[in-house]
Scaffold this active site. Structure first.
Site, PDB file in Angstrom:
ATOM      1  N   ALA A  93      -0.245  -2.255  -0.537  1.00 16.73           N
ATOM      2  CA  ALA A  93      -0.522  -2.842   0.765  1.00 16.73           C
ATOM      3  C   ALA A  93       0.236  -2.105   1.855  1.00 16.73           C
ATOM      4  O   ALA A  93       1.321  -1.574   1.618  1.00 16.73           O
ATOM      5  CB  ALA A  93      -0.126  -4.324   0.772  1.00 16.73           C
ATOM      6  N   SER A  94      -0.352  -2.076   3.022  1.00 22.73           N
ATOM      7  CA  SER A  94       0.242  -1.468   4.206  1.00 22.73           C
ATOM      8  C   SER A  94       0.688  -0.039   3.895  1.00 22.73           C
ATOM      9  O   SER A  94      -0.139   0.821   3.638  1.00 22.73           O
ATOM     10  CB  SER A  94       1.394  -2.334   4.722  1.00 22.73           C
ATOM     11  OG  SER A  94       1.511  -2.208   6.119  1.00 22.73           O
ATOM     12  N   GLY A  95       1.994   0.245   3.887  1.00 19.51           N
ATOM     13  CA  GLY A  95       2.440   1.604   3.606  1.00 19.51           C
ATOM     14  C   GLY A  95       2.015   2.098   2.243  1.00 19.51           C
ATOM     15  O   GLY A  95       1.785   3.296   2.048  1.00 19.51           O
TER      16      GLY A  95
END
Length: 339
Positions: free
Chosen positions: A122-124
């Protein structure tokens, strides 16, 4: 003696091979190291940081400078036919994620690269994955969270409680933006922080759209920090296939023109375990005073101008049993509980 054991005549000379010539023989031709074709596996697990911090040891989280070094090594090597990046991360430092994304893109230009996402990317973590050519996820892999979060600690009440006083001498309107943690943002500072976060989000979203060959407006519909399961992500174009590491290996073989029935050697670039001196150093660092602990807490937000590409809710809470959980928050809690 050797001639006797080989049952050779004493007057017959033995064929000799020079050591330098022998050492130059590729081991796979002798069946010593598995199969001829090799696929590199780079594991990236934990929270993302740009550089190694004073409380971290080797093997702690995803250190961008370490991952980039491995990526560059694999890119320059001709022995790897393809690369699998195994990702299990909720994200972290936004700049570190972007730097790794760039290196992964360069790697994908030179040889097939497949992202294999484990429990969470997720995200990064997804930022890293979208730099590859193909993304593979499990059915329930937490995927996406294309968004950023930023802020700072307001420790004014805490400082009052522990009798800590801080004075700042600065020049420039925004010089105290992240340094003045003893007070809340001024309205103009909050506005600047919000603009910075919005710019970072747009860069993340636009690069996701570019990487997935998707229009920005369509990417915006699935972005905005939302998290999807692997199945949902597949139906929305965020990943390419459902499966685990074995599926990623099969796709890597296909992209590298290796027959599916041909065995390959997976070369895992393992992070070395921390040495005893590093463990003892980590213990020593954990026993420093409260001022060092508070400083480290602030530094975690100050890095990359405070902008984090993290899945919402993971930034400030400790995840039990996860290798990316920070012991600093627990230490601070125990310290404050002693009053």
């Amino acid at each position: 003696m050797l001639k006797e054991r080989l049952k050779l005549p004493k007057d017959k000379s033995l064929p000799m091979v020079d050591y330098r010539k022998y050492s130059g023989v590729r081991r796979w031709t002798l069946g010593l190291t598995g199969y001829k074709d090799q696929i590199a596996v780079i594991r990236a697990s934990g929270s993302i940081s740009r550089v190694r911090g004073p409380f971290s040891t080797r093997g702690t989280g995803i250190i961008a400078e370490d991952i980039i070094e491995k990526i560059q090594t694999v890119r320059e090597s001709k022995k790897y036919k393809a690369v699998i990046i195994r990702i299990d991360s909720p994200g972290g430092d936004a700049l570190a994620s972007d730097l790794m994304w760039r290196e992964i893109r360069l790697l994908a230009d030179s040889k097939p690269v497949v992202a294999s996402m484990a429990d969470v990317a997720a995200s990064g973590g997804y930022y890293m994955a979208m730099g590859t050519g193909i993304i593979v996820a499990e059915n329930l892999t937490l995927t996406g969270s294309i968004g950023v979060v930023t802020g700072k600690f307001n420790l004014g009440k805490l400082y009052e409680k522990i009798g800590f006083n801080k004075e700042i001498i600065s020049r420039g309107r925004y010089a105290e933006l992240t340094a003045a943690e003893q007070r809340p943002f001024r309205p103009d500072e909050a506005e600047l922080f919000a603009k910075s976060a919005q710019n970072a989000y747009k860069q993340f979203r636009d690069k996701a759209a570019f990487s997935r060959s998707m229009h920005v407006d369509k990417m915006e519909e699935v972005a905005q920090g939302r998290v999807w399961t692997g199945n949902d992500a597949a139906s929305r174009g965020l990943i390419d296939a459902i499966g685990g590491l074995s599926r990623a290996v099969a796709i890597a073989k296909q992209k590298a023109n290796i027959p599916q029935d041909q065995e390959v050697t997976l070369v895992e670039l393992v992070k070395p375990s921390p040495s005893l001196p590093e463990i003892l150093t980590g213990i020593g660092n954990s026993l420093v005073g409260a001022d060092r602990i508070l400083k480290q807490l602030l530094d975690e937000l100050a890095v990359s101008d405070g902008i984090q590409a993290r899945m919402d809710g993971i930034m400030f809470q400790k995840l039990e049993g996860a290798d990316y959980s920070s012991p600093i928050l627990t230490m601070l809690k125990d310290y404050l509980g002693s009053f």
